[in-house]
Design a protein around this motif. Structure first.
Motif, mmCIF file in Angstrom:
data_model
loop_
_atom_site.group_PDB
_atom_site.id
_atom_site.type_symbol
_atom_site.label_atom_id
_atom_site.label_comp_id
_atom_site.label_asym_id
_atom_site.label_seq_id
_atom_site.Cartn_x
_atom_site.Cartn_y
_atom_site.Cartn_z
ATOM 1 N N VAL A 102 0.864 -1.179 0.000
ATOM 2 C CA VAL A 102 0.000 0.000 0.000
ATOM 3 C C VAL A 102 0.900 1.228 0.000
ATOM 4 O O VAL A 102 1.732 1.396 0.888
ATOM 5 C CB VAL A 102 -0.941 0.015 1.229
ATOM 6 C CG1 VAL A 102 -1.813 1.270 1.200
ATOM 7 C CG2 VAL A 102 -1.793 -1.244 1.271
ATOM 8 N N ARG A 103 0.713 2.055 -1.018
ATOM 9 C CA ARG A 103 1.518 3.265 -1.160
ATOM 10 C C ARG A 103 0.643 4.494 -0.933
ATOM 11 O O ARG A 103 -0.532 4.492 -1.289
ATOM 12 C CB ARG A 103 2.128 3.335 -2.561
ATOM 13 C CG ARG A 103 3.151 2.240 -2.797
ATOM 14 C CD ARG A 103 3.750 2.354 -4.198
ATOM 15 N NE ARG A 103 4.900 1.494 -4.305
ATOM 16 C CZ ARG A 103 6.139 1.826 -3.934
ATOM 17 N NH1 ARG A 103 6.386 3.012 -3.445
ATOM 18 N NH2 ARG A 103 7.125 0.974 -4.061
ATOM 19 N N HIS A 104 1.235 5.505 -0.330
ATOM 20 C CA HIS A 104 0.540 6.789 -0.206
ATOM 21 C C HIS A 104 0.225 7.283 -1.616
ATOM 22 O O HIS A 104 1.027 7.125 -2.534
ATOM 23 C CB HIS A 104 1.413 7.816 0.513
ATOM 24 C CG HIS A 104 1.749 7.437 1.921
ATOM 25 N ND1 HIS A 104 0.821 7.443 2.934
ATOM 26 C CD2 HIS A 104 2.914 7.021 2.481
ATOM 27 C CE1 HIS A 104 1.396 7.072 4.063
ATOM 28 N NE2 HIS A 104 2.677 6.799 3.814
ATOM 29 N N ALA A 105 -0.960 7.871 -1.790
ATOM 30 C CA ALA A 105 -1.354 8.350 -3.115
ATOM 31 C C ALA A 105 -0.971 9.812 -3.311
ATOM 32 O O ALA A 105 -1.083 10.625 -2.394
ATOM 33 C CB ALA A 105 -2.849 8.176 -3.298
ATOM 34 N N GLU A 106 -0.508 10.092 -4.500
ATOM 35 C CA GLU A 106 -0.271 11.469 -4.905
ATOM 36 C C GLU A 106 -1.130 11.722 -6.135
ATOM 37 O O GLU A 106 -1.535 10.784 -6.821
ATOM 38 C CB GLU A 106 1.211 11.698 -5.205
ATOM 39 C CG GLU A 106 2.065 11.651 -3.956
ATOM 40 C CD GLU A 106 3.486 12.137 -4.191
ATOM 41 O OE1 GLU A 106 3.764 12.694 -5.267
ATOM 42 O OE2 GLU A 106 4.304 11.963 -3.286
ATOM 43 N N ALA A 107 -1.411 12.976 -6.415
ATOM 44 C CA ALA A 107 -2.283 13.305 -7.538
ATOM 45 C C ALA A 107 -1.830 14.595 -8.200
ATOM 46 O O ALA A 107 -1.206 15.452 -7.567
ATOM 47 C CB ALA A 107 -3.721 13.448 -7.056
ATOM 48 N N ALA A 108 -2.156 14.698 -9.482
ATOM 49 C CA ALA A 108 -1.885 15.922 -10.242
ATOM 50 C C ALA A 108 -2.720 15.877 -11.505
ATOM 51 O O ALA A 108 -3.147 14.807 -11.947
ATOM 52 C CB ALA A 108 -0.404 16.023 -10.591
ATOM 53 N N THR A 109 -2.945 17.041 -12.066
ATOM 54 C CA THR A 109 -3.622 17.094 -13.357
ATOM 55 C C THR A 109 -2.556 16.949 -14.434
ATOM 56 O O THR A 109 -1.560 17.676 -14.448
ATOM 57 C CB THR A 109 -4.372 18.430 -13.518
ATOM 58 O OG1 THR A 109 -5.322 18.540 -12.454
ATOM 59 C CG2 THR A 109 -5.100 18.481 -14.844
ATOM 60 N N MET A 110 -2.793 15.989 -15.307
ATOM 61 C CA MET A 110 -1.851 15.716 -16.394
ATOM 62 C C MET A 110 -2.601 15.822 -17.719
ATOM 63 O O MET A 110 -3.809 16.056 -17.735
ATOM 64 C CB MET A 110 -1.224 14.336 -16.200
ATOM 65 C CG MET A 110 -0.426 14.206 -14.925
ATOM 66 S SD MET A 110 0.417 12.626 -14.863
ATOM 67 C CE MET A 110 1.592 12.958 -13.569
ATOM 68 N N THR A 111 -1.896 15.604 -18.791
ATOM 69 C CA THR A 111 -2.538 15.702 -20.103
ATOM 70 C C THR A 111 -3.659 14.684 -20.276
ATOM 71 O O THR A 111 -4.564 14.902 -21.076
ATOM 72 C CB THR A 111 -1.503 15.514 -21.226
ATOM 73 O OG1 THR A 111 -0.847 14.262 -21.033
ATOM 74 C CG2 THR A 111 -0.487 16.642 -21.222
ATOM 75 N N THR A 112 -3.620 13.598 -19.514
ATOM 76 C CA THR A 112 -4.664 12.575 -19.593
ATOM 77 C C THR A 112 -5.825 12.857 -18.652
ATOM 78 O O THR A 112 -6.809 12.135 -18.660
ATOM 79 C CB THR A 112 -4.080 11.192 -19.246
ATOM 80 O OG1 THR A 112 -3.440 11.277 -17.965
ATOM 81 C CG2 THR A 112 -3.079 10.748 -20.294
ATOM 82 N N GLY A 113 -5.699 13.848 -17.809
ATOM 83 C CA GLY A 113 -6.744 14.178 -16.839
ATOM 84 C C GLY A 113 -6.177 14.149 -15.438
ATOM 85 O O GLY A 113 -4.954 14.204 -15.237
ATOM 86 N N ASN A 114 -7.054 14.056 -14.442
ATOM 87 C CA ASN A 114 -6.615 13.968 -13.046
ATOM 88 C C ASN A 114 -6.000 12.596 -12.818
ATOM 89 O O ASN A 114 -6.673 11.588 -12.987
ATOM 90 C CB ASN A 114 -7.782 14.204 -12.093
ATOM 91 C CG ASN A 114 -8.301 15.626 -12.181
ATOM 92 O OD1 ASN A 114 -7.530 16.547 -12.409
ATOM 93 N ND2 ASN A 114 -9.595 15.805 -11.996
ATOM 94 N N ALA A 115 -4.743 12.565 -12.451
ATOM 95 C CA ALA A 115 -4.025 11.297 -12.280
ATOM 96 C C ALA A 115 -3.689 11.078 -10.809
ATOM 97 O O ALA A 115 -3.412 12.017 -10.067
ATOM 98 C CB ALA A 115 -2.750 11.306 -13.115
ATOM 99 N N HIS A 116 -3.719 9.820 -10.393
ATOM 100 C CA HIS A 116 -3.334 9.407 -9.042
ATOM 101 C C HIS A 116 -2.306 8.287 -9.193
ATOM 102 O O HIS A 116 -2.439 7.423 -10.053
ATOM 103 C CB HIS A 116 -4.551 8.861 -8.272
ATOM 104 C CG HIS A 116 -5.630 9.861 -8.088
ATOM 105 N ND1 HIS A 116 -5.747 10.614 -6.948
ATOM 106 C CD2 HIS A 116 -6.652 10.236 -8.903
ATOM 107 C CE1 HIS A 116 -6.793 11.413 -7.057
ATOM 108 N NE2 HIS A 116 -7.360 11.199 -8.240
#
Length: 193
Positions: A102-116
């Motif tokens: 289990v990994r901590h999740a990070e997120a950002a908006t990328m060219t493909t959309g909201n990514a996690h």
């Protein structure tokens, strides 16, 4: 040395070799990684290099929200021979080793959309299939499996005091809903299909 003593010694040597052969056969039946994940006295550990030696079964994403103690990206791995056996029989073989990271999740908006994505490791869980009941008296073994939990701040120490207890503070509490599928949430693992 008499002839009978020499025969007795020879028979003792043969019996000893037969015992080693039986131990080797038992370890072989348990799968090549069984004793990489479990010491001979039943202490569970995270297998070395599992990300490169094992097959990725699938992932779950649990968003961080109230009532979600396992938030993050859950990646699960097992040995290639376990996948082959499961596809053939629909069950996990003796010696199967499952590692959930289990990994901590990070997120950002990328060219493909909201990514996690998964960042640093939060916890690792290890399940070791023990159909033979090798460690019946060990508190981390029950239900046909060995159960281990390794936290971010002590990745070499199994902090699961017992496999079974109340609530979600133990392995059993989280796996009760998956009892019908050998205590494993197989619906999230397309590699087994």
């Amino acid at each position: 040395m008499s002839y009978l003593q020499a025969i007795g010694i020879l028979l003792a040597i043969i019996a000893g070799l037969a015992g080693l052969s039986a131990l080797s056969a038992s370890a072989e039946r348990a799968g090549p990684d069984f004793f990489d994940a479990v010491s001979r006295d039943g202490e569970i550990r995270v297998p070395q290099d599992f990300r490169t030696r094992f097959v990725h079964l699938g992932s779950y994403f649990v968003p961080k929200e109230p009532g979600a103690p396992g938030a993050g990206l859950h990646d699960v791995y097992t040995q290639p021979e376990t996948v082959a056996y499961y596809r053939e029989t629909g069950s996990f073989p003796d010696g199967a080793v499952l590692v959930k990271e289990v990994r901590h999740a990070e997120a950002a908006t990328m060219t493909t959309g909201n990514a996690h994505w998964g960042a640093d490791v939060a916890v690792q869980f290890v399940m070791v299939r023990d159909r033979q009941g090798r460690f019946e008296d060990h508190p981390n073994f029950g239900g046909g499996w060995g159960w281990g939990l390794f936290e971010e701040d002590a990745p070499q120490t199994n902090v699961a005091a017992s496999w079974k207890g109340e609530g979600f503070s133990n392995c059993f509490g989280c796996h009760v809903p998956a009892r019908a599928t050998d205590w494993v949430y197989v619906q999230g693992y397309p590699t087994l299909k």
